[in-house]
Design a protein around this motif. Structure first.
Motif, PDB file in Angstrom:
ATOM      1  N   HIS A 121     101.548 117.275 141.952  1.00 37.56           N
ATOM      2  CA  HIS A 121     100.291 117.951 141.639  1.00 37.56           C
ATOM      3  C   HIS A 121     100.565 119.388 141.199  1.00 37.56           C
ATOM      4  CE1 HIS A 121     100.826 119.203 145.866  1.00 37.56           C
ATOM      5  NE2 HIS A 121      99.813 120.037 145.802  1.00 37.56           N
ATOM      6  N   GLN A 122      99.621 119.890 140.419  1.00 37.49           N
ATOM      7  CA  GLN A 122      99.696 121.287 139.987  1.00 37.49           C
ATOM      8  C   GLN A 122      98.287 121.852 139.946  1.00 37.49           C
ATOM      9  OE1 GLN A 122     102.551 122.407 137.122  1.00 37.49           O
ATOM     10  NE2 GLN A 122     101.302 124.032 136.203  1.00 37.49           N
ATOM     11  N   LEU A 123      98.100 122.972 140.604  1.00 35.18           N
ATOM     12  CA  LEU A 123      96.763 123.566 140.702  1.00 35.18           C
ATOM     13  C   LEU A 123      96.534 124.652 139.657  1.00 35.18           C
ATOM     14  CD1 LEU A 123      96.527 123.957 144.594  1.00 35.18           C
ATOM     15  CD2 LEU A 123      95.751 122.047 143.170  1.00 35.18           C
ATOM     16  N   GLU A 124      97.612 125.303 139.183  1.00 38.32           N
ATOM     17  CA  GLU A 124      97.401 126.498 138.362  1.00 38.32           C
ATOM     18  C   GLU A 124      97.883 126.300 136.933  1.00 38.32           C
ATOM     19  OE1 GLU A 124     100.395 126.351 139.674  1.00 38.32           O
ATOM     20  OE2 GLU A 124     101.515 127.156 137.992  1.00 38.32           O
ATOM     21  N   ARG A 182      98.459 123.527 132.793  1.00 40.25           N
ATOM     22  CA  ARG A 182      98.946 122.205 133.196  1.00 40.25           C
ATOM     23  C   ARG A 182      98.271 121.726 134.500  1.00 40.25           C
ATOM     24  NH1 ARG A 182     104.861 119.626 134.097  1.00 40.25           N
ATOM     25  NH2 ARG A 182     104.931 121.095 135.829  1.00 40.25           N
ATOM     26  N   ALA A 183      97.235 122.443 134.945  1.00 43.04           N
ATOM     27  CA  ALA A 183      96.502 122.027 136.153  1.00 43.04           C
ATOM     28  C   ALA A 183      96.047 120.582 135.984  1.00 43.04           C
ATOM     29  CB  ALA A 183      95.302 122.938 136.368  1.00 43.04           C
ATOM     30  N   GLY A 184      96.208 119.799 137.031  1.00 46.55           N
ATOM     31  CA  GLY A 184      95.850 118.386 136.972  1.00 46.55           C
ATOM     32  C   GLY A 184      97.028 117.485 136.651  1.00 46.55           C
ATOM     33  N   ILE A 201     100.058 115.129 136.926  1.00 43.97           N
ATOM     34  CA  ILE A 201     100.526 114.112 137.881  1.00 43.97           C
ATOM     35  C   ILE A 201     101.646 113.334 137.201  1.00 43.97           C
ATOM     36  CG2 ILE A 201      99.820 111.825 138.765  1.00 43.97           C
ATOM     37  CD1 ILE A 201      97.253 113.203 139.763  1.00 43.97           C
ATOM     38  N   GLN A 215     102.984 122.702 142.702  1.00 40.03           N
ATOM     39  CA  GLN A 215     102.759 122.481 144.133  1.00 40.03           C
ATOM     40  C   GLN A 215     103.395 121.172 144.607  1.00 40.03           C
ATOM     41  OE1 GLN A 215     100.186 123.798 142.084  1.00 40.03           O
ATOM     42  NE2 GLN A 215     100.873 125.767 142.880  1.00 40.03           N
ATOM     43  N   HIS A 255      98.590 106.479 146.158  1.00 38.84           N
ATOM     44  CA  HIS A 255      97.257 106.405 145.556  1.00 38.84           C
ATOM     45  C   HIS A 255      96.950 107.672 144.763  1.00 38.84           C
ATOM     46  CE1 HIS A 255      93.024 105.676 144.940  1.00 38.84           C
ATOM     47  NE2 HIS A 255      92.756 106.824 145.504  1.00 38.84           N
ATOM     48  N   VAL A 256      96.555 107.475 143.525  1.00 38.52           N
ATOM     49  CA  VAL A 256      96.126 108.565 142.631  1.00 38.52           C
ATOM     50  C   VAL A 256      94.652 108.335 142.301  1.00 38.52           C
ATOM     51  CG1 VAL A 256      96.458 109.620 140.361  1.00 38.52           C
ATOM     52  CG2 VAL A 256      98.441 108.702 141.604  1.00 38.52           C
ATOM     53  N   PRO A 257      93.810 109.354 142.283  1.00 37.58           N
ATOM     54  CA  PRO A 257      94.049 110.722 142.732  1.00 37.58           C
ATOM     55  C   PRO A 257      93.312 111.001 144.047  1.00 37.58           C
ATOM     56  CG  PRO A 257      92.153 110.713 141.257  1.00 37.58           C
ATOM     57  CD  PRO A 257      92.530 109.256 141.513  1.00 37.58           C
ATOM     58  N   SER A 291      91.632 114.471 145.044  1.00 31.15           N
ATOM     59  CA  SER A 291      91.420 115.783 144.438  1.00 31.15           C
ATOM     60  C   SER A 291      92.355 115.881 143.225  1.00 31.15           C
ATOM     61  CB  SER A 291      91.662 116.882 145.480  1.00 31.15           C
ATOM     62  OG  SER A 291      91.358 118.145 144.957  1.00 31.15           O
ATOM     63  N   ASN A 292      93.243 116.879 143.168  1.00 29.09           N
ATOM     64  CA  ASN A 292      94.145 117.019 142.003  1.00 29.09           C
ATOM     65  C   ASN A 292      95.514 116.402 142.256  1.00 29.09           C
ATOM     66  OD1 ASN A 292      92.037 118.698 141.337  1.00 29.09           O
ATOM     67  ND2 ASN A 292      93.307 120.428 140.770  1.00 29.09           N
ATOM     68  N   THR A 293      95.638 115.590 143.287  1.00 33.63           N
ATOM     69  CA  THR A 293      96.954 115.247 143.820  1.00 33.63           C
ATOM     70  C   THR A 293      97.217 113.747 143.819  1.00 33.63           C
ATOM     71  OG1 THR A 293      96.822 117.201 145.231  1.00 33.63           O
ATOM     72  CG2 THR A 293      98.394 115.515 145.898  1.00 33.63           C
ATOM     73  N   GLY A 336     102.486 125.701 130.244  1.00 33.71           N
ATOM     74  CA  GLY A 336     101.268 125.657 131.051  1.00 33.71           C
ATOM     75  C   GLY A 336     101.483 125.921 132.517  1.00 33.71           C
ATOM     76  N   GLN A 339      89.243 121.728 142.073  1.00 33.03           N
ATOM     77  CA  GLN A 339      88.845 121.031 140.850  1.00 33.03           C
ATOM     78  C   GLN A 339      88.013 121.955 139.950  1.00 33.03           C
ATOM     79  OE1 GLN A 339      87.587 116.907 141.389  1.00 33.03           O
ATOM     80  NE2 GLN A 339      89.793 116.572 141.419  1.00 33.03           N
ATOM     81  N   GLN A 356      90.494 126.475 134.125  1.00 34.58           N
ATOM     82  CA  GLN A 356      91.763 126.819 133.461  1.00 34.58           C
ATOM     83  C   GLN A 356      92.033 125.958 132.245  1.00 34.58           C
ATOM     84  OE1 GLN A 356      94.981 128.046 136.617  1.00 34.58           O
ATOM     85  NE2 GLN A 356      93.825 126.324 137.369  1.00 34.58           N
ATOM     86  N   PHE A 387      87.194 117.159 134.056  1.00 32.88           N
ATOM     87  CA  PHE A 387      88.483 117.360 134.723  1.00 32.88           C
ATOM     88  C   PHE A 387      88.708 116.260 135.774  1.00 32.88           C
ATOM     89  CE2 PHE A 387      91.268 119.337 137.933  1.00 32.88           C
ATOM     90  CZ  PHE A 387      92.330 119.724 137.130  1.00 32.88           C
ATOM     91  N   LEU A 429      91.514 112.948 135.899  1.00 32.63           N
ATOM     92  CA  LEU A 429      92.347 112.535 137.031  1.00 32.63           C
ATOM     93  C   LEU A 429      92.058 111.078 137.405  1.00 32.63           C
ATOM     94  CD1 LEU A 429      92.063 115.887 138.864  1.00 32.63           C
ATOM     95  CD2 LEU A 429      94.241 114.694 138.577  1.00 32.63           C
ATOM     96  N   THR A 484      95.253 104.681 140.619  1.00 29.65           N
ATOM     97  CA  THR A 484      96.143 103.550 140.909  1.00 29.65           C
ATOM     98  C   THR A 484      95.362 102.442 141.600  1.00 29.65           C
ATOM     99  OG1 THR A 484      96.769 104.703 142.928  1.00 29.65           O
ATOM    100  CG2 THR A 484      98.287 104.830 141.087  1.00 29.65           C
TER     101      THR A 484
END
Lengths: 285, 114
Positions: A199-202, A205-207, A209, A243, A269-271, A273-275, B9, B91, B97, B105, B109, B114
């Protein structure tokens, strides 16, 4: 003698704590995630750990950037959770085991790991959420330390570069394993590694996976963890996200378990939140 | 030496960024405490002055702009505490961003589900 029963790697996304607080475990979004845990709990019920050594990263609750330890080991009789600023309910405290903690500290320093020892240590969502996932029958906001295990928090800097290398983290885990196995009192010990996976928050490239890399990591954590120690920190950021480097906490956990393990449970399991979320339970040989 | 590798990024939070962003991150760290969150909301300018934010950091706080806050040396874990004051989560931060709505967004995701 202390005995390592095995390890659990799990995601620690804060919104999981929010979902637990709001009772959303069976909602469509959350059910696939919470459904990953019953086999892990079944195994814990049979192997009955007395102590959990929890490898995690602090996100600015106990440690600010004024003093940022690479590895820090808890040595308190009690660990408290506290407000992190964005509304999660504060979870009940955890009982420590200072004698066991100081044994780990003495053994690790003798083993040339110059850790920071902490007689006071607040534990954030990265510690608390995994405990709630493994022990859902404990009322998280009840009074006192109602958890069925004593705990030792071990914090790894995955926040501010330079972060410890994958190779160093794996060696640190091995040293933790040696320390536990040399403890003279009887205790069943569970090792937990929390965070990740990709995951990446910032940034733009946020989001981000990376399922292929996550699955490779889960494979290698079982059968060949040393294969993961060749990645540089920058390569881990690129492959797992900024992250996603929390994978390091899993690698410490895996190092403590010894060479051979038997997988108890593995799910992905995806996702959440952003992870990309994952749970891996490994019995030590 | 700063991290040598460039990843599109991505802003690696290393010593040079941590030095640049220290006052900003310290301000955000203070938001663990409810009394500080309330003090900030009562008088944002005075609160930023108390923490010694530079003009770039002050402007980024005023604009509620995550990319500007990162440029000013913010670390995303600390910025999340600032976002939390306004009830925003990671989120919302991700959407801002990447120039998407939060729904888009989240949907992106969910496409990888999956």
């Amino acid at each position: 003698m202390a005995h390592i029963i095995g390890g659990v790697g799990t995601t620690h996304v804060p919104s999981i704590g929010g979902a637990i607080a709001k009772g959303k475990q069976t909602d469509e979004y959350w059910r696939p995630f919470f459904d990953m845990f019953p086999p892990v709990r079944g195994w814990l019920g049979r192997s009955k750990p007395d102590i959990a050594v929890v490898i995690y990263n602090d996100h600015g609750l106990n440690f600010f950037l004024d003093k940022m330890p690479t590895f820090a080991v808890g040595a308190a009789a009690e660990y408290r959770n506290a407000d992190e600023g964005w509304g999660l309910p504060v979870v009940r405290s955890f009982a420590g085991d200072p004698e066991f903690s100081w044994h780990l500290i003495e053994s690790l320093v003798a083993d040339e790991f110059d850790i920071v020892s902490c007689q006071e240590m607040l534990v954030d969502h990265a510690f608390v959420v995994p405990m709630q996932l493994l022990y859902p029958d404990v009322d998280p906001t009840g009074a006192g330390a109602g958890w069925p295990v004593r705990v030792v928090p071990i914090s790894v800097n995955t926040v501010q570069h330079p972060i410890p290398s994958a190779a160093r983290c794996y060696k640190f885990g091995k040293a933790i394993g040696r320390a536990i196995r040399s403890y003279q009192q009887d205790a069943n010990v569970l090792i937990m590694g929390t965070g990740g996976l990709s995951h990446q928050l910032e940034g733009k490239r946020a989001g981000f996976i990376n399922k292929d890399f996550d699955r490779l990591c889960l494979d290698r954590l079982v059968d060949d963890p040393a294969a993961l120690t060749g990645y540089s920190s920058e390569e881990l950021v690129e492959l797992a996200g900024s992250q996603g480097v929390e994978l390091l906490n899993w690698l410490v956990m895996r190092g403590a378990l010894g060479e051979h393990v038997s997988p108890v449970s593995r799910s992905y399991h995806v996702p959440i939140s952003n992870t990309a979320s994952a749970v891996l339970a490994l019995a030590a040989a | 030496m700063a991290a040598s590798k460039t990843i599109d990024g991505t802003m690696i939070f290393d010593g040079s960024v941590a030095r640049r962003g220290y006052a900003l991150n310290k301000l955000c760290y203070s938001f663990n405490d409810r009394a500080n969150r309330e003090e900030f909301l009562r008088d944002e300018g005075a609160y930023c002055a108390k923490y010694g934010l530079n003009p770039q950091q002050r402007a980024a706080i005023e604009h509620r702009n995550v990319m500007e806050l990162l440029e000013a040396g913010g670390n995303v874990y600390y910025l999340a505490k600032f976002a939390g004051i306004f009830g925003l989560d990671v989120q919302d931060i991700g959407a801002q961003q990447t120039g998407m709505t939060k729904e888009a967004f989240s949907a992106k995701l969910m496409e990888q589900r999956t």
